[in-house]
Enzyme design. Structure first.
Site, PDB file in Angstrom:
ATOM      1  N   HIS A 213       0.836  -1.201   0.000  1.00 48.91           N
ATOM      2  CA  HIS A 213       0.000   0.000   0.000  1.00 48.91           C
ATOM      3  C   HIS A 213       0.874   1.255   0.000  1.00 48.91           C
ATOM      4  O   HIS A 213       0.710   2.152  -0.838  1.00 48.91           O
ATOM      5  CB  HIS A 213      -0.903  -0.026   1.235  1.00 48.91           C
ATOM      6  CG  HIS A 213      -1.709   1.214   1.444  1.00 48.91           C
ATOM      7  ND1 HIS A 213      -3.072   1.254   1.237  1.00 48.91           N
ATOM      8  CD2 HIS A 213      -1.363   2.467   1.855  1.00 48.91           C
ATOM      9  CE1 HIS A 213      -3.517   2.468   1.497  1.00 48.91           C
ATOM     10  NE2 HIS A 213      -2.495   3.220   1.884  1.00 48.91           N
ATOM     11  N   GLU A 214       1.819   1.304   0.949  1.00 50.93           N
ATOM     12  CA  GLU A 214       2.686   2.481   1.047  1.00 50.93           C
ATOM     13  C   GLU A 214       3.623   2.582  -0.169  1.00 50.93           C
ATOM     14  O   GLU A 214       3.914   3.678  -0.651  1.00 50.93           O
ATOM     15  CB  GLU A 214       3.501   2.424   2.334  1.00 50.93           C
ATOM     16  CG  GLU A 214       2.687   2.295   3.611  1.00 50.93           C
ATOM     17  CD  GLU A 214       1.808   3.498   3.892  1.00 50.93           C
ATOM     18  OE1 GLU A 214       1.853   4.481   3.131  1.00 50.93           O
ATOM     19  OE2 GLU A 214       1.047   3.450   4.872  1.00 50.93           O
TER      20      GLU A 214
END
Length: 261
Positions: free
Chosen positions: A64-65
């Site tokens: 996600h990051e």
């Protein structure tokens, strides 16, 4: 051409800035081993599913990051590479507590894929408002893609009666990706959904947004403790799960296996 200890370079940056970290690779290895043990029924089913889901969820948080950071890098922000965000190392995040520890805690106590939020992006370096919005969109989009990929075996009619703990854990992991996607797309200041619309706001709205943003995550968490809002939220998640073919009963059983204590 030689560049000393860094070796060759990509776009003026050392390759180490793009190479997956040993910690991330260790998490992937734990995911693979615990998944294999759950599938084969070696040892405790509950412990295997716990390790499988916990490591899988942590890997998804890293992705996600990373999606935020990679999109920002492609959009013009080289600083994300210098800060180590493109190495998938969770310890490089600005706030590991928000991005890793708190989401893991919420999975443990509530079975909710709480969104993280700790990649510092130089928005002034992003080349357009569209790309700036795309940076915020990329993180929850990664969770949604992961959810769809994890659901594919069920969509194709896999026989879950064999190796049941593994399939239950996989379904619960897919469910967590859906909860993270829904929460992240909420247009709340301080959450990806709010950051997605921020570049298009007027200066007056941006000032108000900036006042609320530091508390956006806390407000979102508080809202989830409301029984009515919590019910609406899970109804939406289950509806999306049904749409993409996620067996809700299997996700529930996966959550039960996960809480081995």
């Amino acid at each position: 051409m030689s560049y000393g200890r860094y070796g060759s370079r990509v776009g003026g940056l050392p390759r180490e800035a793009f190479r997956p970290s040993a910690l991330f690779l260790g998490l992937v290895a734990l995911l693979a081993v615990s998944g294999a043990m759950a599938y084969l029924g070696l040892g405790s089913d509950r412990v295997n599913v716990f390790l499988f889901v916990a490591s899988g969820w942590t890997v998804s948080l890293c992705l996600h990051e990373y999606s935020h950071a990679l999109t920002a890098y492609k959009g013009g922000d080289d600083d994300v590479a210098h800060r180590g965000y493109l190495t998938l190392n969770p310890l490089k995040y600005t706030h590991p507590l928000l991005s890793i520890v708190l989401p893991l805690l919420f999975v443990l106590i509530g079975g909710i894929g709480l969104p993280g939020g700790a990649v510092w992006v130089n928005h002034g370096a992003i080349r357009s408002r569209f790309l700036d919005s795309l940076v915020s969109f990329a993180g929850p989009a990664a969770n949604l893609v992961l959810a769809i990929l994890l659901v594919l075996p069920f969509s194709f009619g896999v026989d879950v009666t064999g190796h049941y703990p593994f399939w239950a854990g996989l379904a619960f992991l897919a469910f967590l990706q859906l909860t993270a996607s829904v929460l992240n797309f909420v247009p709340m200041p301080g959450v990806d959904g709010g950051n997605l619309v921020y570049p298009w706001l007027s200066p007056e709205w941006k000032r108000g947004f900036n006042h609320v943003a530091p508390f956006g995550m806390l407000i979102l968490i508080a809202l989830l403790f409301s029984p009515r809002i919590n019910g609406w939220f899970f109804s939406l998640v289950y509806a999306i799960g049904d749409l993409i073919g996620l067996p809700s009963f299997l996700a529930s059983d996966g959550a039960a296996y996960f809480r081995f204590w």
